[in-house]
Design a protein around this motif. Structure first.
Motif, PDB file in Angstrom:
ATOM      1  N   ALA A  57       0.935  -1.081  -0.060  1.00  0.00           N
ATOM      2  CA  ALA A  57       0.016   0.002  -0.092  1.00  0.00           C
ATOM      3  C   ALA A  57       0.959   1.238   0.005  1.00  0.00           C
ATOM      4  O   ALA A  57       2.030   1.233   0.364  1.00  0.00           O
ATOM      5  N   GLN A  89      -1.804  -2.949 -10.553  1.00  0.00           N
ATOM      6  CA  GLN A  89      -3.123  -2.354 -10.348  1.00  0.00           C
ATOM      7  C   GLN A  89      -3.933  -3.101  -9.077  1.00  0.00           C
ATOM      8  O   GLN A  89      -3.606  -4.083  -8.652  1.00  0.00           O
ATOM      9  N   GLY A  90      -4.731  -2.287  -8.718  1.00  0.00           N
ATOM     10  CA  GLY A  90      -5.371  -2.464  -7.323  1.00  0.00           C
ATOM     11  C   GLY A  90      -4.605  -2.229  -6.319  1.00  0.00           C
ATOM     12  O   GLY A  90      -5.012  -2.468  -5.077  1.00  0.00           O
ATOM     13  N   PRO A  92      -3.746  -0.627  -2.958  1.00  0.00           N
ATOM     14  CA  PRO A  92      -4.712   0.174  -2.122  1.00  0.00           C
ATOM     15  C   PRO A  92      -3.462   1.669  -1.802  1.00  0.00           C
ATOM     16  O   PRO A  92      -2.369   1.475  -1.780  1.00  0.00           O
ATOM     17  N   THR A 114      -3.546   8.320 -10.824  1.00  0.00           N
ATOM     18  CA  THR A 114      -3.727   6.949 -10.258  1.00  0.00           C
ATOM     19  C   THR A 114      -4.832   6.194 -10.844  1.00  0.00           C
ATOM     20  O   THR A 114      -4.978   4.906 -10.887  1.00  0.00           O
ATOM     21  N   THR A 115      -5.724   6.729 -11.199  1.00  0.00           N
ATOM     22  CA  THR A 115      -6.881   6.254 -12.146  1.00  0.00           C
ATOM     23  C   THR A 115      -6.136   5.280 -13.160  1.00  0.00           C
ATOM     24  O   THR A 115      -6.512   4.158 -13.450  1.00  0.00           O
ATOM     25  N   ARG A 118      -4.571   2.351 -12.179  1.00  0.00           N
ATOM     26  CA  ARG A 118      -5.710   1.529 -11.627  1.00  0.00           C
ATOM     27  C   ARG A 118      -5.483   1.109 -10.087  1.00  0.00           C
ATOM     28  O   ARG A 118      -5.880   0.135  -9.813  1.00  0.00           O
ATOM     29  N   TRP A 119      -5.000   2.109  -9.563  1.00  0.00           N
ATOM     30  CA  TRP A 119      -4.814   1.815  -7.995  1.00  0.00           C
ATOM     31  C   TRP A 119      -6.179   2.013  -7.261  1.00  0.00           C
ATOM     32  O   TRP A 119      -7.115   2.520  -7.889  1.00  0.00           O
ATOM     33  N   LYS A 120      -6.195   1.558  -6.185  1.00  0.00           N
ATOM     34  CA  LYS A 120      -7.341   1.324  -5.490  1.00  0.00           C
ATOM     35  C   LYS A 120      -7.485   2.599  -4.359  1.00  0.00           C
ATOM     36  O   LYS A 120      -6.841   2.307  -3.228  1.00  0.00           O
ATOM     37  N   LEU A 121      -8.186   3.479  -4.356  1.00  0.00           N
ATOM     38  CA  LEU A 121      -8.342   4.623  -3.174  1.00  0.00           C
ATOM     39  C   LEU A 121      -9.066   4.068  -2.200  1.00  0.00           C
ATOM     40  O   LEU A 121     -10.356   3.646  -2.322  1.00  0.00           O
ATOM     41  N   ILE A 122      -8.363   4.018  -0.898  1.00  0.00           N
ATOM     42  CA  ILE A 122      -9.190   3.415   0.347  1.00  0.00           C
ATOM     43  C   ILE A 122      -9.361   4.442   1.357  1.00  0.00           C
ATOM     44  O   ILE A 122     -10.100   4.254   2.365  1.00  0.00           O
ATOM     45  N   VAL A 156      -7.308  -4.506   3.188  1.00  0.00           N
ATOM     46  CA  VAL A 156      -6.933  -3.894   1.803  1.00  0.00           C
ATOM     47  C   VAL A 156      -5.706  -4.922   1.270  1.00  0.00           C
ATOM     48  O   VAL A 156      -5.071  -5.475   1.885  1.00  0.00           O
TER      49      VAL A 156
END
Length: 156
Positions: A57, A89-90, A92, A114-115, A118-122, A156
């Motif tokens: 992360a 990708q993914g 967190p 970050t989109t 394809r990172w995941k905003l937590i 996460v």
């Protein structure tokens, strides 16, 4: 024994106040109740794709510079984007912005990059707006604790 998860903090700190914010995020992430997370803190110019590929992360920190992220954080993204694109990708992540104005352009720029990754905003972006206030440090500490605790608990 299970290997510790790795949290990377990449934050630009051009002033004593922004250093306080980065230190607060690190303090939160290193809270005594969080045992299964190793925290690594780097300046954007010292961080690269190998650091991103090695983490579980990431927390990003930047100033608002002319309605955009700091040049140092942009450079980090420029060097890391393609080497990380297919491999993270993914991932967190969360971020904070020290904004003398409203932080809108900076927020939009980080969200766009970050989109693409394809990172995941937590956690909702933390935008510390206006004149510096000590409560910004508390908010960054909470952000660091939230991300590290979520990582530690396997959420996460």
């Amino acid at each position: 024994m299970e290997a510790k998860k790795r949290l990377l903090i990449v934050a630009h700190v051009p002033s004593p106040n922004t250093l306080k914010l980065r230190e607060a995020a690190e303090q939160g992430a290193c809270h005594e109740d969080i045992e299964g997370v190793e925290v690594k803190v780097l300046a954007p110019m010292d961080a690269g794709p190998e650091d991103v590929l090695a983490c579980d992360a990431i927390i990003l920190g930047t100033t608002e510079n002319l309605g955009y992220m700091s040049g140092a954080l942009k450079d980090f993204f420029d060097r890391s984007y393609y080497p990380c694109l297919e491999k993270t990708q993914g991932l967190p992540f969360a971020y904070y912005i020290r904004a003398g104005h409203d932080g809108t352009g900076t927020n939009r720029a980080i969200a766009s990059i970050t989109t693409g990754l394809r990172w995941k905003l937590i956690q909702e972006p933390l935008i510390c707006r206006g004149e510096y206030r000590a409560e910004f440090e508390d908010q960054c500490r909470e952000l660091g604790m939230y991300v590290a605790a979520s990582l530690d608990a396997g959420l996460v």
